[in-house]
Design a protein around this motif. Structure first.
Motif, PDB file in Angstrom:
ATOM      1  N   SER A 114      54.913  13.494  42.287  1.00 11.95           N
ATOM      2  CA  SER A 114      55.214  13.947  40.931  1.00 11.95           C
ATOM      3  C   SER A 114      56.596  14.563  40.768  1.00 11.95           C
ATOM      4  O   SER A 114      57.206  14.459  39.701  1.00 11.95           O
ATOM      5  CB  SER A 114      54.165  14.969  40.480  1.00 11.95           C
ATOM      6  N   LEU A 206      49.683  11.813  36.007  1.00 13.15           N
ATOM      7  CA  LEU A 206      51.105  12.063  36.235  1.00 13.15           C
ATOM      8  C   LEU A 206      51.874  11.974  34.926  1.00 13.15           C
ATOM      9  O   LEU A 206      52.749  12.800  34.645  1.00 13.15           O
ATOM     10  CB  LEU A 206      51.647  11.049  37.247  1.00 13.15           C
ATOM     11  N   THR A 210      53.393  15.402  33.124  1.00 14.00           N
ATOM     12  CA  THR A 210      54.848  15.486  33.091  1.00 14.00           C
ATOM     13  C   THR A 210      55.401  15.487  31.677  1.00 14.00           C
ATOM     14  O   THR A 210      56.372  16.192  31.387  1.00 14.00           O
ATOM     15  CB  THR A 210      55.480  14.306  33.866  1.00 14.00           C
ATOM     16  N   VAL A 236      49.547  18.398  38.431  1.00 17.04           N
ATOM     17  CA  VAL A 236      50.930  18.055  38.081  1.00 17.04           C
ATOM     18  C   VAL A 236      51.505  19.101  37.134  1.00 17.04           C
ATOM     19  O   VAL A 236      52.657  19.521  37.266  1.00 17.04           O
ATOM     20  CB  VAL A 236      51.004  16.649  37.446  1.00 17.04           C
TER      21      VAL A 236
END
Length: 357
Positions: A114, A206, A210, A236
């Motif tokens: 990540s 992910l 993010t 993450v």
């Protein structure tokens, strides 16, 4: 020869001076108590609203309730001191407790997968925020808050950075509201994008962890996609929260260099630039990594942190200058929208190049 006056011997403390210490403490506590209690009540109401509508969380209702009260009557007299205390010191304590949800093990498990994606998206977001902010002629403080809020972790990043750059309460409130609007859009749009691209649960975790900003919105979007996606997305998101540290230290250093009283760079000066609440943040994360803290305690600290954030944001809402928010106009909102789209696009592109799609 000139006569030299003899220094008077130190006098023993009088009864009045002994009483002055406790009185000063009580006076200080009494000075902040009315405003602080008002912020706590607002935070409690916001928490109830957040539990009834999880997608909202407690932070946004706290800001909005504070703003609505300020619209009727701005904080007055003794209330002002407590409101300022809530929006500064209480906020910093909340940031410290955010470290209780992090562990080095979690960072190591997902870091290799990540971190490169997060670093690329963060770098693009901050650079774009600077360029677009200048092009749109937006105040630098507001640009910074929207940039870190979009690139790192929404209201938590704004809470951490605002005391470092000495942001105005109106800037914090506008930035939080802007971030929230695009988080709501992301909750509906991200699962659709994930299904259209045929993402695995880990890939979607992910992507969401993010590119979606606030933790509550990450959880909401990942929950729609499935339990496996939720587990990966939360980890993450916690790793992404670590970006608060280098960004805040960098901003503190840049802010000090621009100040009139600045002197040459030194290691000691760099150490002094690190805010105390970031040191506490890292310390709690390291302690949590040892495993000696029971999960029940970690969960409790997380809940306390969330409530303190709501309390601080209530204070920020109460002290908001609504005229300044109206003056900000459409440009900050446009900046938040462009940055949100850019972060999502950059994340997808980086994941594609890395072979995660």
């Amino acid at each position: 020869m000139e006569r030299t006056a003899l220094a008077s011997p130190p006098q023993p403390p009088t009864a009045e001076s002994r009483r002055r210490g406790p009185r000063a403490v009580l006076s200080a506590v009494g000075g902040v108590l009315p405003g602080l209690l008002l912020c706590v009540v607002i935070a409690a109401i916001a928490t109830i609203v957040g539990r009834a509508v999880p997608v909202l969380g407690a932070a946004i209702p706290a800001v909005l309730i504070g703003v609505l009260i300020a619209l009727v009557r701005r904080p007055w007299g003794r209330v002002v001191r407590g409101v300022r205390f809530a929006s500064s010191f209480v906020l910093q304590c909340a940031v410290v407790l955010l470290g209780a949800g992090l562990s080095i093990d979690s960072v190591l498990r997902v870091g290799a997968r990540s971190l490169p994606v997060m670093l690329v998206s963060l770098a693009v977001c901050l650079l774009a925020a600077w360029l677009l902010g200048r092009a749109l002629r937006i105040d630098a403080g507001l640009v910074t808050l929207i940039g870190v809020g979009t690139g790192i972790c929404g209201a938590s990043a704004i809470a951490a950075v605002s005391p470092v750059i000495r942001a105005k309460s109106s800037q914090v409130a506008y930035a939080v509201s802007t971030i929230f609007l695009f988080n709501i859009i992301a909750i509906g749009a991200f699962p659709l994008i994930g299904h259209l691209l045929g993402m695995s649960p880990e890939a979607f975790g992910l992507f969401a962890g993010t590119a979606v900003n606030d933790t509550s919105s990450v959880v909401a979007a990942a929950t729609v996609y499935g339990a496996a996606a939720l587990e990966f997305a939360v980890v993450v998101k916690l790793v992404r929260t670590l970006m608060i540290i280098p960004v805040s230290v960098g901003l503190a250093f840049a802010h000090a260099r621009r100040s009139p009283e600045r002197s040459g760079f030194s290691l000691a000066r760099l150490v002094r630039l690190v805010p105390w609440f970031l040191i506490g943040f890292v310390t709690l994360a390291l302690v949590n990594s040892t495993g000696i803290v029971p999960p029940a305690v970690t969960d409790a600290l997380g809940q306390v942190s969330a409530f303190l954030v709501a309390t601080a944001l209530a204070g920020i809402g109460l002290s908001t200058d609504l005229a300044a928010i109206r003056t900000a106009g459409w440009r900050p909102l446009a900046l938040g929208g462009m940055l949100s789209v850019l972060v999502a696009a950059t994340t997808l592109t980086t994941m594609a190049f890395a072979g995660y799609l």
